[in-house]
Scaffold this motif. Sequence first.
Motif, PDB file in Angstrom:
ATOM      1  N   ALA A   1       0.846  25.618  -0.777  1.00 25.85           N
ATOM      2  CA  ALA A   1       0.708  25.730  -2.238  1.00 25.85           C
ATOM      3  C   ALA A   1       2.031  26.128  -2.866  1.00 25.85           C
TER       4      ALA A   1
ATOM      5  N   ARG B   1       1.209  21.867 -13.697  1.00 27.59           N
ATOM      6  CA  ARG B   1       1.653  22.737 -12.613  1.00 27.59           C
ATOM      7  C   ARG B   1       1.732  24.194 -13.043  1.00 27.59           C
TER       8      ARG B   1
ATOM      9  N   LEU C   1      -1.911  21.216  -2.309  1.00 28.85           N
ATOM     10  CA  LEU C   1      -2.659  22.247  -3.024  1.00 28.85           C
ATOM     11  C   LEU C   1      -4.123  22.334  -2.600  1.00 28.85           C
TER      12      LEU C   1
END
Lengths: 320, 310
Positions: free
Chosen positions: B123, B135, A36
Amino acid sequence: MTAVSPDTSTATPRTSKGSKQLQNLTGGWPVAFWFLLPSMIGFGLFFLFPTIRGLYLSLTDWNLIANRGEFIGLENYRKLVDDQRFYDSMWRTLKYVVINIGSQTVLAILIASMMDRLTRSSVIRGALLLPWLMPNVVVGLLWLWMLDGSVGVVTEFLQWLGFSDDLAFFTSTTNVIPTIAAINTWKFMGYTALLMFAGLQTIPSTVYEAAAMDGATEFQMFRKITLPLMRPVLALVLVITIIGSFQVFDTVLVTTGGFGNQPGGPVNASKVIYLYIYQNAIDFNDLGYAAALSVVLVLVLMVVTFFQLRLLRAGESDLA
Amino acid sequence: MSSTSGSMAGTGGSGSVGQRVGRLTAWLILGLILFISIFPFYWALRTGLSFNRELLRGDQSILPPDLTWLNFKRVLGLASVEEVRLATDRENSGSFDYLLALRNSVIIATVITAGQVFFSAMAAYAFSRLRFKGRDQLFFLYLTGLMVPPIFALIPNLILMKNLGWLNSFQGIVAPFFLMTPFAVFFLRQFFLGINRSLEEAAIIDGASHFTLFRRVILPIAAPQMVTLAVLTYVTAWNEFLWPLVVAPQDENVQPLTVALNSFTTQTPGTQPDWSGLMAGTLLAALPVLAIFIAFGRRLVDSIQFSGIK
């Protein structure tokens, strides 16, 4: 949020080391963090931080050349409430949106339902999509030429059909907004039609077959079957296209700002809200006020979207 | 399915006269709409292949009144001074450096596409395959980014670029789109969620890391969707106008085609616009998008049907 979803538990053979494997399988933050990281930096720097900073800037008199500004509280908003040019530009934008969305939606429904009943050809669908793929600058210039007041081909064609000789598009204060709205209708109708076409395909063909058996005409089927059943798709498409339509800018700048003319002309007749914000930020170097204007624009868009979703009862389909 | 039923209703013996007339009218309208969608591109080509003096005389013939390649040569910077004078009746037409702007557009769109698709895929992998605290909240936060109109972030981003000293630079033009867009993450997550997990589970039990899994399993399986996203991203980056206009207003060496084309018109005097040169330049600016369209058109059409948004 339990650790295992149904399909995982059936697919994984249970062993004594099951819990360890499950942890490997699902990662957790130590793994997720690295996946991420780039997107969090991108989102933080260019979406989240600017949103917060934009709110702050609207409370300052920020100047880009000096790149600093003083905190001035609600001064920008006070100015905005009394700013006739703000109301004028919002009003023009609204006119633009009504004309653009009105014509575009009607045409798109028409195109989509015709395609649905007539053809699956991807060549036809592709050709309809072509204008949407073009840069706005290209689209603006194409039409600027074809709608030229003296030698534009469309102008001359319309005059041949019997319209008056002094037909003007971009140089007329009354015609400039409808003209730009029509140009963007041209650009987006095929794309909007494809979105609706996708929704139409969820309507079972048996409904049409039954109607055809009963001798219904195409027009009757369109009115009694297609329109009611496509409402959820229509709602979604309208939310997307209306928000986009409020943000018209490129076409206005290209079609009104060329050849030594003032963008947003003639005499401000096409100065839409995006252009007004742009000019405050770039030409007048008043970023604080431009930020306040964009905060108000966001609020307007939120209210519009909210009412739209209520009015169109977006989630419900008649196909139950 | 309904196309067969439609043709049965229309051409089969059971179709009424009303149904046949309806279908014929529908085909005519669809044909007209197709013509209106395509005609402007043909007209730009016809104009680019004509001399200005014929155009300004008001010649509206379907074919170029006097076919010439001069305008395209001119825009590409291949025409001599005499040829420019012949084509425009002036010494100096407000021309722009097409090849330079083309190079810039290619650099900008390629860098944005490569970065955005890859980092958004990472991602999307996390959001579709890993479990970690917060999340769904983080994903929702990303999605709210779809709601923010570009102009709202534009002003703060412009200030940020000024602080970084990135005005009038490639970094400045590329930066906001390089690491992610909420749409790209959302688009890929939807596909990743649909990929069968049993293969990955086997690989994990054999000791593969998540990065290996991402590279060796997910990316190859999702390759068609990645290409679709890449095409959409490339076209969007290619067409972007407002951001490069504000962040790189002064430097031709980094300006993309859209900005260069706009300056071309603002520099041209209004008395006798150089329409043939402008249309040649406009077509050349559209050419790469046309090429992408010819190569990936079908994929694009299908993706719009599938994702339903963009």
